[in-house]
Design a protein around this motif. Structure first.
Motif, PDB file in Angstrom:
ATOM      1  N   UNK A  39       0.608  -1.301   0.129  1.00  0.00           N
ATOM      2  CA  UNK A  39       0.727  -0.544   0.014  1.00  0.00           C
ATOM      3  C   UNK A  39       1.103   0.818   0.037  1.00  0.00           C
ATOM      4  N   UNK A  40       2.123   1.309   0.724  1.00  0.00           N
ATOM      5  CA  UNK A  40       2.640   2.372   0.991  1.00  0.00           C
ATOM      6  C   UNK A  40       3.590   2.823  -0.659  1.00  0.00           C
ATOM      7  N   UNK A  41       3.737   1.724  -0.879  1.00  0.00           N
ATOM      8  CA  UNK A  41       4.995   1.219  -2.439  1.00  0.00           C
ATOM      9  C   UNK A  41       3.699   2.211  -3.426  1.00  0.00           C
ATOM     10  N   UNK A  42       2.661   1.343  -3.367  1.00  0.00           N
ATOM     11  CA  UNK A  42       1.648   2.301  -3.904  1.00  0.00           C
ATOM     12  C   UNK A  42       1.657   3.777  -4.243  1.00  0.00           C
ATOM     13  N   UNK A  43       1.335   3.884  -2.972  1.00  0.00           N
ATOM     14  CA  UNK A  43       0.898   5.212  -2.789  1.00  0.00           C
ATOM     15  C   UNK A  43       2.518   6.273  -3.252  1.00  0.00           C
ATOM     16  N   UNK A  44       3.241   5.705  -2.783  1.00  0.00           N
ATOM     17  CA  UNK A  44       4.754   6.919  -3.211  1.00  0.00           C
ATOM     18  C   UNK A  44       4.710   6.388  -4.762  1.00  0.00           C
ATOM     19  N   UNK A  45       4.443   5.563  -5.193  1.00  0.00           N
ATOM     20  CA  UNK A  45       4.434   5.405  -6.911  1.00  0.00           C
ATOM     21  C   UNK A  45       3.818   6.225  -7.172  1.00  0.00           C
ATOM     22  N   UNK A  46       2.547   6.480  -7.139  1.00  0.00           N
ATOM     23  CA  UNK A  46       1.823   8.163  -7.315  1.00  0.00           C
ATOM     24  C   UNK A  46       1.245   9.075  -7.223  1.00  0.00           C
ATOM     25  N   UNK A  56       4.708   9.960  -6.455  1.00  0.00           N
ATOM     26  CA  UNK A  56       5.833  10.851  -7.141  1.00  0.00           C
ATOM     27  C   UNK A  56       5.602  10.665  -8.843  1.00  0.00           C
ATOM     28  N   UNK A  57       4.589   9.791  -9.494  1.00  0.00           N
ATOM     29  CA  UNK A  57       4.521  10.161 -11.011  1.00  0.00           C
ATOM     30  C   UNK A  57       3.395  11.195 -10.757  1.00  0.00           C
ATOM     31  N   UNK A  94       3.096  16.451   7.376  1.00  0.00           N
ATOM     32  CA  UNK A  94       4.322  17.158   7.643  1.00  0.00           C
ATOM     33  C   UNK A  94       5.271  16.718   6.949  1.00  0.00           C
ATOM     34  N   UNK A  95       6.308  15.235   6.259  1.00  0.00           N
ATOM     35  CA  UNK A  95       6.770  15.200   5.834  1.00  0.00           C
ATOM     36  C   UNK A  95       6.654  15.806   4.149  1.00  0.00           C
ATOM     37  N   UNK A  96       5.446  15.876   3.849  1.00  0.00           N
ATOM     38  CA  UNK A  96       4.385  15.723   2.541  1.00  0.00           C
ATOM     39  C   UNK A  96       4.630  17.003   2.461  1.00  0.00           C
ATOM     40  N   UNK A  97       4.424  17.786   3.310  1.00  0.00           N
ATOM     41  CA  UNK A  97       4.366  19.109   3.612  1.00  0.00           C
ATOM     42  C   UNK A  97       5.366  19.632   2.251  1.00  0.00           C
TER      43      UNK A  97
END
Length: 348
Positions: free
Chosen positions: A277-284, A286-287, A334-337
């Motif tokens: 799930x985290x990998x899918x979220x990260x790819x989403x 990132x891309x 916070x990290x995403x911001x």
């Protein structure tokens, strides 16, 4: 001719124009031209059209159900169906071809009416399935396993979906492929229910990965690029749903065996599902893929709440659990911001 946008999309576009104007990427005259290139519509008629056609299709299916529930009409239908299955299969196939041809003609005449054109194809899809169903009842093929007919039906949908460039038909091909895998592997499974040592959810992990890889292949060819998103949708749906089921049941086929296992012993499946799930979220992120982001965050929340009910419902205080969950997402936000701010710093 100006574009028609919803209020939400117009707000985003207007914000972008203001930002370009502020950064002096466009002149004041260009900004004004862009603002006059679209108009805001107050009601989403396209969404209404989609819902209306699906309601019409649903009502048609319900009407068939009511027909089958009526004793008089069923007696009349029984007399008609006394016709050999091969003849009924041919008639159904002819009706399916008629619907496909009608959909093609409608699309050539009114290509902008994409929703009603696809809805016309649906009736062709339905009659194709009916035709294959009657074919399975013929004397010659009555002893053939259902998996063969599912594969045959899936192949028809796949060819038609690609040749007619129809997203709806292609979606039925993908779901038909899943049904074929379910039927075929269940038929080939050993007496304990395992196929190559895998239970049903584990098999669909690989089905999901395969379909997801098809979406990547579709993106490489211009003629199939419109099939990328629906293929990715089905692939992620199979993949993440299968991992979620594995996090609950593990690789156990027998419910009696699963009931003897403590849920903590399946923790590794939970970690694998969470990582996916985290990998899918990260790819989403990132891309900038909305579909991957949506699937990643949705299934991450589903997995977190599933783990909560498994491990902490009785022993962990609800206040503490949700406080920890809130803190976790606060840190993620916070990290995403910070990443967003870095990406939006003006270049020197």
């Amino acid at each position: 001719m100006s574009m028609k946008l919803s209020k939400q999309k117009a707000k985003v576009l207007n914000s972008a124009i203001q930002n370009w104007e502020k950064e002096q990427l466009i002149s004041d005259e260009q900004a004004e031209q862009l603002r006059h290139s679209y108009q805001v519509v107050g009601f989403d008629w396209k969404l209404l059209a989609v819902y209306s056609f699906w309601i019409a299709i649903s009502c048609f299916i319900i009407s068939i159900g009511i027909l089958l529930a009526d004793d008089y009409l069923m007696d009349l239908l029984a007399q008609i169906i006394d016709t050999p299955a091969s003849i009924l299969s041919a008639i159904s196939a002819a009706i399916a071809v008629l619907f496909y041809r009608t959909g093609i003609r409608r699309r050539k005449k009114s290509p902008e009416k994409n929703i009603s054109n696809e809805a016309t194809f649906f009736f062709g899809i339905l009659m194709t399935a009916v035709s294959v169903g009657f074919l399975s009842e013929t004397t010659l093929l009555s002893t053939t396993h259902d998996a063969f007919f599912l594969l045959f039906l899936t192949s028809i949908y796949a060819v038609l979906g690609l040749r007619l460039s129809s997203v709806l038909i292609w979606l039925f091909a993908l779901f038909g492929f899943g049904a074929w895998v379910l039927s075929q592997t269940s038929y080939l499974a050993d007496p304990s229910g395992y196929f190559l040592g895998m239970n049903l959810p584990l098999r669909f992990v690989f089905v999901g990965l395969f379909i997801t890889s098809l979406s990547l292949a579709a993106s490489q060819r211009e003629q199939y690029r419109h099939l990328k998103e629906p293929t990715l949708f089905v692939g992620l749906l199979y993949f993440l749903t299968a991992l979620w089921l594995l996090s609950i049941f593990g690789n156990y086929e027998d419910l009696a065996s699963w009931a003897k296992v403590r849920q903590i012993e399946l923790l590794h499946w939970s970690l694998i599902a969470g990582t996916a799930c985290l990998t899918t979220l990260y790819i989403g992120i990132k891309s900038d893929n909305t579909l991957c982001r949506s699937f990643g965050i949705t299934f991450l929340l589903i997995n977190l709440y599933t783990r909560y009910f498994e491990y902490f419902w009785e022993s962990f205080h609800k206040t503490i659990f949700f406080a920890v969950l809130a803190l976790t997402f606060w840190l993620i936000g916070s990290h995403a911001e910070k990443l967003w701010q870095i990406g939006n710093r003006p270049s020197r």
